[in-house]
Design a protein around this motif. Structure first.
Motif, mmCIF file in Angstrom:
data_model
loop_
_atom_site.group_PDB
_atom_site.id
_atom_site.type_symbol
_atom_site.label_atom_id
_atom_site.label_comp_id
_atom_site.label_asym_id
_atom_site.label_seq_id
_atom_site.Cartn_x
_atom_site.Cartn_y
_atom_site.Cartn_z
ATOM 1 N N SER A 34 -57.126 18.831 19.008
ATOM 2 C CA SER A 34 -56.889 18.929 20.523
ATOM 3 C C SER A 34 -57.616 20.399 20.595
ATOM 4 O O SER A 34 -58.314 20.756 21.757
ATOM 5 N N VAL A 35 -57.246 21.479 19.645
ATOM 6 C CA VAL A 35 -57.513 22.995 20.096
ATOM 7 C C VAL A 35 -59.175 22.751 19.844
ATOM 8 O O VAL A 35 -59.823 23.560 20.818
ATOM 9 N N GLY A 36 -59.522 22.386 18.704
ATOM 10 C CA GLY A 36 -61.222 22.179 18.374
ATOM 11 C C GLY A 36 -61.837 21.641 19.675
ATOM 12 O O GLY A 36 -62.891 21.997 19.965
ATOM 13 N N LEU A 37 -61.319 20.588 20.081
ATOM 14 C CA LEU A 37 -61.959 19.744 21.193
ATOM 15 C C LEU A 37 -62.192 20.553 22.478
ATOM 16 O O LEU A 37 -63.089 20.819 23.248
ATOM 17 N N THR A 38 -60.868 21.128 22.621
ATOM 18 C CA THR A 38 -60.857 21.950 24.096
ATOM 19 C C THR A 38 -61.746 23.212 23.980
ATOM 20 O O THR A 38 -62.467 23.584 24.956
ATOM 21 N N PHE A 39 -61.751 23.998 22.786
ATOM 22 C CA PHE A 39 -62.382 25.254 22.444
ATOM 23 C C PHE A 39 -63.936 24.703 22.583
ATOM 24 O O PHE A 39 -64.826 25.626 23.400
ATOM 25 N N GLY A 40 -64.522 23.467 22.152
ATOM 26 C CA GLY A 40 -65.836 23.279 22.239
ATOM 27 C C GLY A 40 -66.125 22.949 23.408
ATOM 28 O O GLY A 40 -67.495 23.220 23.608
ATOM 29 N N ALA A 41 -65.637 22.252 24.215
ATOM 30 C CA ALA A 41 -65.814 22.016 25.499
ATOM 31 C C ALA A 41 -66.043 23.192 26.410
ATOM 32 O O ALA A 41 -66.900 23.147 27.143
ATOM 33 N N ILE A 42 -65.273 24.100 26.141
ATOM 34 C CA ILE A 42 -65.202 25.487 27.006
ATOM 35 C C ILE A 42 -66.425 25.911 26.415
ATOM 36 O O ILE A 42 -67.451 26.578 27.388
ATOM 37 N N CYS A 43 -67.005 26.172 25.208
ATOM 38 C CA CYS A 43 -68.376 26.642 24.863
ATOM 39 C C CYS A 43 -69.324 25.930 25.395
ATOM 40 O O CYS A 43 -70.281 26.368 25.935
ATOM 41 N N PHE A 44 -69.561 24.540 25.490
ATOM 42 C CA PHE A 44 -70.215 23.877 26.063
ATOM 43 C C PHE A 44 -70.418 24.175 27.550
ATOM 44 O O PHE A 44 -71.722 24.242 28.162
ATOM 45 N N PHE A 45 -69.277 24.212 28.211
ATOM 46 C CA PHE A 45 -69.280 24.666 29.821
ATOM 47 C C PHE A 45 -69.984 26.267 29.785
ATOM 48 O O PHE A 45 -70.952 26.189 30.796
ATOM 49 N N ILE A 46 -69.776 27.026 29.164
ATOM 50 C CA ILE A 46 -70.491 28.225 29.213
ATOM 51 C C ILE A 46 -71.857 28.220 28.970
ATOM 52 O O ILE A 46 -72.489 28.870 29.734
ATOM 53 N N GLY A 47 -72.376 27.601 27.793
ATOM 54 C CA GLY A 47 -73.871 27.231 27.717
ATOM 55 C C GLY A 47 -74.561 26.668 28.911
ATOM 56 O O GLY A 47 -75.453 27.197 29.409
ATOM 57 N N ALA A 48 -74.122 25.460 29.646
ATOM 58 C CA ALA A 48 -74.547 24.935 30.531
ATOM 59 C C ALA A 48 -74.317 26.012 31.808
ATOM 60 O O ALA A 48 -75.395 26.136 32.580
ATOM 61 N N PHE A 49 -73.298 26.699 31.966
ATOM 62 C CA PHE A 49 -73.324 27.823 33.062
ATOM 63 C C PHE A 49 -74.541 28.706 32.829
ATOM 64 O O PHE A 49 -75.176 29.270 33.939
ATOM 65 N N LEU A 50 -74.531 29.188 31.707
ATOM 66 C CA LEU A 50 -75.624 30.287 31.415
ATOM 67 C C LEU A 50 -76.926 29.580 31.715
ATOM 68 O O LEU A 50 -77.940 30.372 32.082
ATOM 69 N N LEU A 51 -77.278 28.267 31.588
ATOM 70 C CA LEU A 51 -78.796 27.728 32.119
ATOM 71 C C LEU A 51 -78.951 28.100 33.403
ATOM 72 O O LEU A 51 -79.985 28.124 34.017
ATOM 73 N N ARG A 52 -77.793 28.057 34.463
ATOM 74 C CA ARG A 52 -77.722 28.221 35.902
ATOM 75 C C ARG A 52 -78.237 29.518 36.103
ATOM 76 O O ARG A 52 -79.076 30.151 36.843
ATOM 77 N N VAL A 53 -77.588 30.838 35.216
ATOM 78 C CA VAL A 53 -77.824 31.913 35.247
ATOM 79 C C VAL A 53 -79.167 32.305 34.956
ATOM 80 O O VAL A 53 -79.984 33.125 35.687
ATOM 81 N N GLU A 54 -79.735 31.661 33.842
ATOM 82 C CA GLU A 54 -81.032 31.852 33.365
ATOM 83 C C GLU A 54 -82.222 31.624 34.427
ATOM 84 O O GLU A 54 -83.009 32.158 34.746
ATOM 85 N N ASP A 55 -81.789 30.381 35.213
ATOM 86 C CA ASP A 55 -82.416 29.795 35.843
ATOM 87 C C ASP A 55 -82.751 30.565 37.329
ATOM 88 O O ASP A 55 -83.877 30.809 38.015
ATOM 89 N N ALA A 56 -81.564 31.297 37.753
ATOM 90 C CA ALA A 56 -81.355 31.933 38.743
ATOM 91 C C ALA A 56 -82.103 33.385 38.752
ATOM 92 O O ALA A 56 -83.108 33.849 39.414
ATOM 93 N N ILE A 57 -82.144 33.782 37.547
ATOM 94 C CA ILE A 57 -82.918 35.052 37.149
ATOM 95 C C ILE A 57 -84.368 34.920 37.265
ATOM 96 O O ILE A 57 -85.075 35.830 37.803
ATOM 97 N N ASP A 58 -84.595 33.765 36.673
ATOM 98 C CA ASP A 58 -86.293 33.379 36.549
ATOM 99 C C ASP A 58 -86.780 33.089 38.176
ATOM 100 O O ASP A 58 -87.838 33.428 38.442
ATOM 101 N N SER A 59 -85.881 32.620 38.857
ATOM 102 C CA SER A 59 -86.243 32.454 40.256
ATOM 103 C C SER A 59 -86.643 33.640 40.999
ATOM 104 O O SER A 59 -87.577 33.820 41.962
ATOM 105 N N GLN A 60 -85.660 34.582 40.875
ATOM 106 C CA GLN A 60 -86.073 35.883 41.403
ATOM 107 C C GLN A 60 -87.200 36.441 40.792
ATOM 108 O O GLN A 60 -88.021 37.223 41.573
ATOM 109 N N LYS A 61 -87.626 36.341 39.683
ATOM 110 C CA LYS A 61 -88.998 36.608 39.171
ATOM 111 C C LYS A 61 -90.007 36.213 39.873
ATOM 112 O O LYS A 61 -91.021 36.676 40.192
#
Length: 285
Positions: free
Chosen positions: A250-277
């Motif tokens: 359970s701990v491994g699954l939850t931690f992994g899912a949180i990591c994947f959420f952060i990775g997906a959120f960073l896609l949006r951050v990356e895209d927002a920075i690029d849009s400003q450029k």
């Protein structure tokens, strides 16, 4: 070197895989890395388009990356939520996990389509005059494509893993189908991460600890390792049918899912920075 009329393409490779391309033309040249083009973060200007048409093309190209990120965030959230719920709600966990797996698979397929259509090994990409999507193709020289393809297979295996508990009853059946598909799916995720890392490993623009791309890849690697640990200890004991190490799973699954959420959120951050450029004219060519 590949010809495009007055334009020439020159590829940089890691082994058999293309990681960068030079577009040589009468006014000079442009240099593109595979991952930023694939994710819509570094756009390729289609030839002979007006400024308005260029803007429309970029907006279209970014839409799919937006939905990849959103669907992965929703799917990751659903995989993480049961880790914070009381054990009394355990009967609902399989439903939540199955819903999460559907969002994961949807996002993975969109990412696969994205890698097919934003493939710098395909000369037609540099001649595109409108945004349209090919839904299936074979792009073996593109690491991003291979990463997306293996990840998509992994999400399909997790679909099997998450729906099987509704139908299987014996420990042997559960070990073969549920545990087996979870293990194979996690291995696919690790292989996918290896391709993703290789894609950026020689990119001088990707700075360790400072680039969004670096964090996205390594956060997903951490999540895949956590999923693999969770899957490895989630086999069923033949005597009782209980999971071998439910807490660690359970701990491994939850931690992994949180990591994947952060990775997906960073896609949006990356895209927002690029849009400003883009808006600021940094990509004028």
């Amino acid at each position: 070197m590949t010809g495009l009329g007055e334009h020439k393409l020159e590829y940089e490779t890691v082994g058999p895989f293309v990681t960068h391309v030079w577009l040589h033309h009468k006014d000079g040249h442009n240099h593109y890395a595979a991952r930023p083009v694939r994710k819509g973060v570094r756009w390729i200007r289609p030839m002979q388009l007006s400024k308005k048409e260029q803007t429309e093309y970029v907006v279209c190209a970014k839409k799919i990356n937006y939905w990849v990120a959103v669907l992965f965030m929703v799917g990751s959230s659903l995989f993480a939520i049961p880790g914070f719920l009381p054990a009394s709600l355990a009967p609902a966990f399989n439903v939540i996990f199955f819903c999460g797996s559907i969002f994961f698979t949807s996002a993975a397929y969109l990412q696969l389509v994205e890698s097919i259509n934003k493939d710098i090994t395909n000369p037609a990409l540099f001649r595109t005059q409108r945004c349209h999507w090919i839904r299936w193709a074979w792009r073996p020289k593109n690491l991003g494509y291979l990463s997306s393809l293996v990840q998509f297979v992994g999400t399909l295996l997790f679909n099997v893993n998450c729906i099987s508990p509704f139908f299987l009853v014996t420990p042997l059946q559960m070990d073969v189908v549920i545990w087996g598909s979870g293990m194979l799916g996690s291995i696919c995720f690790l292989i996918s991460c290896a391709f993703a890392w290789l894609e950026i490993s020689r990119d001088p623009m990707v700075k360790p600890f400072r680039s969004e791309e670096w964090w996205i890849v390594w956060v997903n690697i951490a999540g895949s390792i956590a999923f693999q640990v969770s899957s490895a200890v989630a086999f069923y004991l033949p005597q009782t049918g209980d999971v071998f190490a439910p807490v660690l799973a359970s701990v491994g699954l939850t931690f992994g899912a949180i990591c994947f959420f952060i990775g997906a959120f960073l896609l949006r951050v990356e895209d927002a920075i690029d849009s400003q450029k883009f808006i600021g004219g940094d990509y004028a060519q």
